[in-house]
Design a protein around this motif. Structure first.
Motif, short mmCIF file in Angstrom:
data_model
loop_
_atom_site.label_atom_id
_atom_site.label_comp_id
_atom_site.label_asym_id
_atom_site.label_seq_id
_atom_site.Cartn_x
_atom_site.Cartn_y
_atom_site.Cartn_z
N GLN A 162 40.63 120.59 31.24
CA GLN A 162 40.61 120.81 32.68
C GLN A 162 40.82 119.51 33.46
O GLN A 162 40.96 119.55 34.69
CB GLN A 162 39.29 121.46 33.10
CG GLN A 162 39.21 122.92 32.73
CD GLN A 162 37.94 123.52 33.28
OE1 GLN A 162 36.90 123.49 32.64
NE2 GLN A 162 38.03 124.06 34.48
N ALA A 163 40.83 118.38 32.78
CA ALA A 163 41.05 117.10 33.45
C ALA A 163 42.52 116.92 33.76
O ALA A 163 43.38 117.26 32.95
CB ALA A 163 40.57 115.96 32.56
N ALA A 164 42.81 116.40 34.92
CA ALA A 164 44.19 116.08 35.30
C ALA A 164 44.44 114.62 34.96
O ALA A 164 44.00 113.72 35.66
CB ALA A 164 44.40 116.34 36.79
N VAL A 193 49.18 115.86 33.26
CA VAL A 193 49.02 116.72 32.09
C VAL A 193 47.54 117.00 31.86
O VAL A 193 46.68 116.26 32.35
CB VAL A 193 49.64 116.08 30.83
CG1 VAL A 193 51.15 115.86 31.02
CG2 VAL A 193 48.96 114.79 30.45
N PRO A 194 47.21 118.05 31.10
CA PRO A 194 45.81 118.29 30.76
C PRO A 194 45.24 117.09 29.99
O PRO A 194 45.95 116.42 29.24
CB PRO A 194 45.87 119.53 29.86
CG PRO A 194 47.15 120.21 30.22
CD PRO A 194 48.09 119.09 30.57
N PRO A 209 46.12 113.48 41.13
CA PRO A 209 47.29 114.31 40.88
C PRO A 209 47.99 114.77 42.16
O PRO A 209 48.46 115.89 42.27
CB PRO A 209 46.70 115.49 40.10
CG PRO A 209 45.33 115.64 40.65
CD PRO A 209 44.87 114.22 40.92
N LEU A 210 48.04 113.87 43.13
CA LEU A 210 48.71 114.12 44.40
C LEU A 210 49.57 112.90 44.70
O LEU A 210 49.14 111.78 44.44
CB LEU A 210 47.70 114.29 45.53
CG LEU A 210 46.76 115.48 45.43
CD1 LEU A 210 45.52 115.25 46.27
CD2 LEU A 210 47.47 116.74 45.86
N SER A 211 50.73 113.11 45.26
CA SER A 211 51.57 111.98 45.63
C SER A 211 51.65 111.87 47.15
O SER A 211 52.07 112.82 47.81
CB SER A 211 52.98 112.14 45.05
OG SER A 211 53.79 111.06 45.48
N SER A 256 48.06 102.68 31.53
CA SER A 256 48.36 103.06 32.89
C SER A 256 47.28 103.91 33.53
O SER A 256 46.11 103.63 33.41
CB SER A 256 49.73 103.73 32.96
OG SER A 256 50.13 103.84 34.29
N ALA A 257 47.69 104.95 34.21
CA ALA A 257 46.83 105.62 35.17
C ALA A 257 46.08 106.82 34.64
O ALA A 257 45.65 107.65 35.40
CB ALA A 257 47.69 106.02 36.37
N ARG A 258 45.94 107.00 33.40
CA ARG A 258 45.20 108.08 32.78
C ARG A 258 45.02 109.24 33.70
O ARG A 258 44.11 109.89 33.86
CB ARG A 258 43.85 107.59 32.30
CG ARG A 258 43.99 106.73 31.09
CD ARG A 258 42.65 106.38 30.54
NE ARG A 258 42.09 105.18 31.04
CZ ARG A 258 42.53 103.98 30.83
NH1 ARG A 258 43.60 103.79 30.15
NH2 ARG A 258 41.93 102.91 31.27
#
Length: 167
Positions: free
Chosen positions: A40-42, A63-64, A104-106, A165-167
């Protein structure tokens, strides 16, 4: 960026909750602290797709948490050649937050958002809220309505934990 995120979620009347926890940017460990299944993690990774030798496109691949970014799949989406992780400096500039806290937003026009279809199969997604010590649990339908990401199969099962990077 943290306040911008909250203002954005509130402005869209999103269903979310904040979770305080010890500072952690690694997806697997943050998921334990937040108390949810890893899938459930982004997990958010900034990658660069080379379109030509001089032209590239930056992609925020989400990704999950129990999966890895399939760089070839991301590259194929954009008809590009070589696809690689962005440098930490570029990732942080485009994402607006330090590695380990990328959302998870740009909010940057040069950062295209692509989300793996597997992430949206749960009721909520979890991610660090541009801070190492606070996360968001966000309704998946609200996330999709707000972020309006491109959905694609960009995850692959991995036998290692991603440490770049940004995990």
């Amino acid at each position: 960026m943290y306040q911008r995120l909250l203002d954005h979620l509130d402005g869209h009347l999103a269903r979310y909750r904040l979770i305080d926890h010890p500072a952690e940017g690694r997806t697997d460990l943050a998921s334990v602290l937040r108390g949810h299944p890893l899938e459930q993690a982004a997990k958010c990774i900034v990658v660069r797709v080379s379109i030509t030798k001089r032209v590239g496109k930056y992609v925020l691949a989400v990704v999950p948490g129990d999966r890895q970014v399939d760089l070839e799949a991301v590259g194929a989406l954009f008809g590009g050649g070589r696809t690689a992780f962005a440098t930490p400096e570029i990732a942080e500039r485009l994402a607006g937050s330090v590695c380990g806290t990328v959302m998870p937003l740009s909010f940057h026009p040069d950062l295209h958002l692509v989300v793996d279809e597997g992430l949206i199969l749960t009721e909520e997604i979890y991610f660090n809220a541009a801070r190492l010590d606070r996360s968001v649990a966000l309704s998946t339908p609200d996330y999709l309505a707000i972020a309006q990401p491109q959905l694609a199969a960009i995850a692959t099962a991995g036998d290692r934990v991603l440490t770049h990077s940004a995990r």
